[in-house]
Design an enzyme around this catalytic site. Structure first.
Site, short mmCIF file in Angstrom:
data_model
loop_
_atom_site.label_atom_id
_atom_site.label_comp_id
_atom_site.label_asym_id
_atom_site.label_seq_id
_atom_site.Cartn_x
_atom_site.Cartn_y
_atom_site.Cartn_z
N ARG A 1 36.65 45.01 36.56
CA ARG A 1 37.02 45.81 37.73
C ARG A 1 38.53 46.11 37.73
NH1 ARG A 1 40.58 46.04 41.82
NH2 ARG A 1 40.36 43.79 42.20
N ASP A 2 39.36 45.14 38.00
CA ASP A 2 40.80 45.39 38.09
C ASP A 2 41.36 45.81 36.74
OD1 ASP A 2 43.28 45.54 39.34
OD2 ASP A 2 43.73 43.42 39.10
N HIS B 1 46.45 35.62 42.16
CA HIS B 1 46.19 36.80 41.32
C HIS B 1 47.53 37.34 40.85
CE1 HIS B 1 43.67 40.53 40.52
NE2 HIS B 1 44.88 41.05 40.48
N HIS C 1 50.03 39.39 38.18
CA HIS C 1 50.18 40.37 37.11
C HIS C 1 51.36 39.96 36.25
CE1 HIS C 1 47.53 43.89 38.55
NE2 HIS C 1 47.06 42.77 39.01
N CYS D 1 48.96 48.17 29.54
CA CYS D 1 49.49 48.09 28.19
C CYS D 1 50.92 47.61 28.27
CB CYS D 1 49.45 49.46 27.54
SG CYS D 1 50.13 49.45 25.87
N ASN E 1 47.08 42.36 34.17
CA ASN E 1 46.76 41.06 34.73
C ASN E 1 47.09 39.96 33.74
OD1 ASN E 1 45.00 41.54 37.31
ND2 ASN E 1 44.31 43.06 35.83
#
Lengths: 309, 309
Positions: B29-30, B218, B220, B251, B260
């Site tokens: 999903r993410d 969560h 990144h 990327c 992530n």
């Protein structure tokens, strides 16, 4: 975009963290010696000047290892003869043995580093000596360096794992390190040469030393653990951290991805933690982006790619 | 080479660390919603099957956001109709609003997630609502979901910084989060959407909640801080960590590098810390390497590149 134009959270430190950390920049030595593209001495000199301009206070400039083993650094004499040694910047060099120390003394170097192994396998492969035999090689190097008024750092490599031996006993690492300190080394740099360590192992190894006053850490980011391990070391009170501008020294897409922790990624964390270090992130990013251009490949530094990608 | 054939140090945990962590896999999903290459539904289904085979116990399968906003996930109905839902695997889906919940209920989904903002600027841009107005949108979604027996996760985005506002107050983040918990959310996922946080900020924000029992994190990896932040969260007792197989979703060489945390890099750290998670690293690496091939670009996961590069 300037390094700090992105919206940033307030600085928050933590219990036990130091107020100030020395970044020991290893890009010109540990970084370049692992790069396959031959870098001209003029580029190396500009790199060292730019790092000093960016506020780096310790930069390992080169190595007096035999040129047969590291052709990239065969220009050590010329580099040091032409280097503009700035006030307030320390330029240690690696010396593998007495012959290396002779060359360093002739080059008027004030700070040298020796490179020991925590494991018998790596001592045999890298130094052609058994674990205990390496000390006989280093003793006269350290003694002469100290007698000449030089500072001496002792690297301990393979502190957390060794590709031939697997797990490395913490007691063995600590015994090697303490022997180097007893020999007269001013500082130890504990290295995760193959990048496999995780934070609990870092905390536990540092605990073997009692005091971390003379301990630095040197993490490779092969498995992405370098910054988490650095954080664990800072929590344990470590105040000198090795890193490489732009993560120089290993391509993330090569099989032997052995890159050092990128100095930019370290600086980002130290800034967020409110730990002083003296490096200007914008100037450092400009320097690493310029060097990536000279090497013809992207940098593995996340911060550099986010700010200059 | 097998994931564990390299020489590895002994497992060492640490004070306060959990024995077990749930890895909440967000790659499908993410991750995919931020990939520019269009991925066919057959590939997504194989990806979900492979992740389940690798031992992932929670995998966020897709999103019922309007296809105009996320064309990559426009196939959510077909995906869920054809998905082989494994026993013991939870497949939450994102629902932005009541219309999304209608679609999720029609697709027999048992677990949904809503996506709130910690800042007014991002609420206006992403939800077209002021900070406080977002709750009016979420309340009926959560109430109906709970009445239907579904589990509900509440994402809180921009918890550590916001590109339009800069620093985000911890009190404001905590107030948004607590309101979602009071509304009936079973769990919060605190997101560093732009990847700027450092560990002290993580520890401090978690401290605002009193208990971290229902808190997930969560991160990144835009600035390389994700794993260090995760470690700080684990030390604070967090037991659910979001990550993306292969670091899918950004990327490292794009300007908007928003990837992530890579699940492989997380697994490496958890393994070293002796924290159980149930994922087979070899199978996961095979899966992420295969998906990188489908996307036609290298993965930013350090572990994946070290083991499969």
């Amino acid at each position: 975009m300037g390094a700090r134009e992105v919206g940033l959270p307030d600085v928050v430190g933590g219990v036990g963290l130091p107020d100030q950390v020395t970044i020991w920049e290893v890009g010109p030595r540990d970084g370049l010696q692992n790069e396959s593209v031959s870098v001209p001495v003029d580029v190396k000199l500009e790199f060292l000047d730019r790092l000093a301009d960016a506020g780096v206070s310790v930069v390992e400039a080169t190595s007096f290892v035999h040129p047969k083993w590291v052709p990239q650094l065969a220009d050590a004499e010329e580099l040091l003869a032409r280097l503009d040694r700035r006030d307030g910047v320390d330029y240690p060099v690696l010396v593998p043995n007495e012959r290396g120390l002779d060359r360093a003394l002739a080059a008027r170097v004030g700070h040298v580093a020796i490179f020991a192994s925590a494991t018998d396998s790596f001592a045999r492969r890298n130094l052609n000596r058994a674990l205990d035999e390496q000390f006989a090689m280093f003793e006269p190097v350290v003694a002469r360096a100290k007698a000449e008024g030089l500072k001496v750092r002792g690297y301990v490599s393979m502190c957390f794992g060794d590709p031939w031996e697997g797990s490395v006993s913490r007691g063995q690492v600590a015994a090697v390190g303490k022997r180097l300190l007893d020999m007269g080394c001013d500082q130890l740099s504990l290295g995760d040469t193959i990048g496999v360590a995780t934070p609990g192992q870092v905390t536990a190894l540092l605990g073997e030393f009692g005091s971390v006053e003379r301990i630095a850490v040197h993490f490779h980011d092969t498995y992405g653990q370098a910054l988490a391990n650095t954080y664990a070391a800072l929590v344990a009170g470590v105040r000198t951290v090795d890193s490489s501008a732009g993560g120089l020294g290993g391509c993330p897409y090569a099989e032997s991805a052995t890159g050092n922790l990128a100095t930019e990624d370290l600086v980002w964390m130290l800034d967020g933690l409110g730990i002083a270090h003296g490096v200007d992130l914008d100037k450092l990013c400009d320097t690493s982006a310029w060097m990536a251009g000279r090497l013809g490949r992207p940098s593995p530094s996340r911060v550099l790619n986010a700010l200059r990608g």
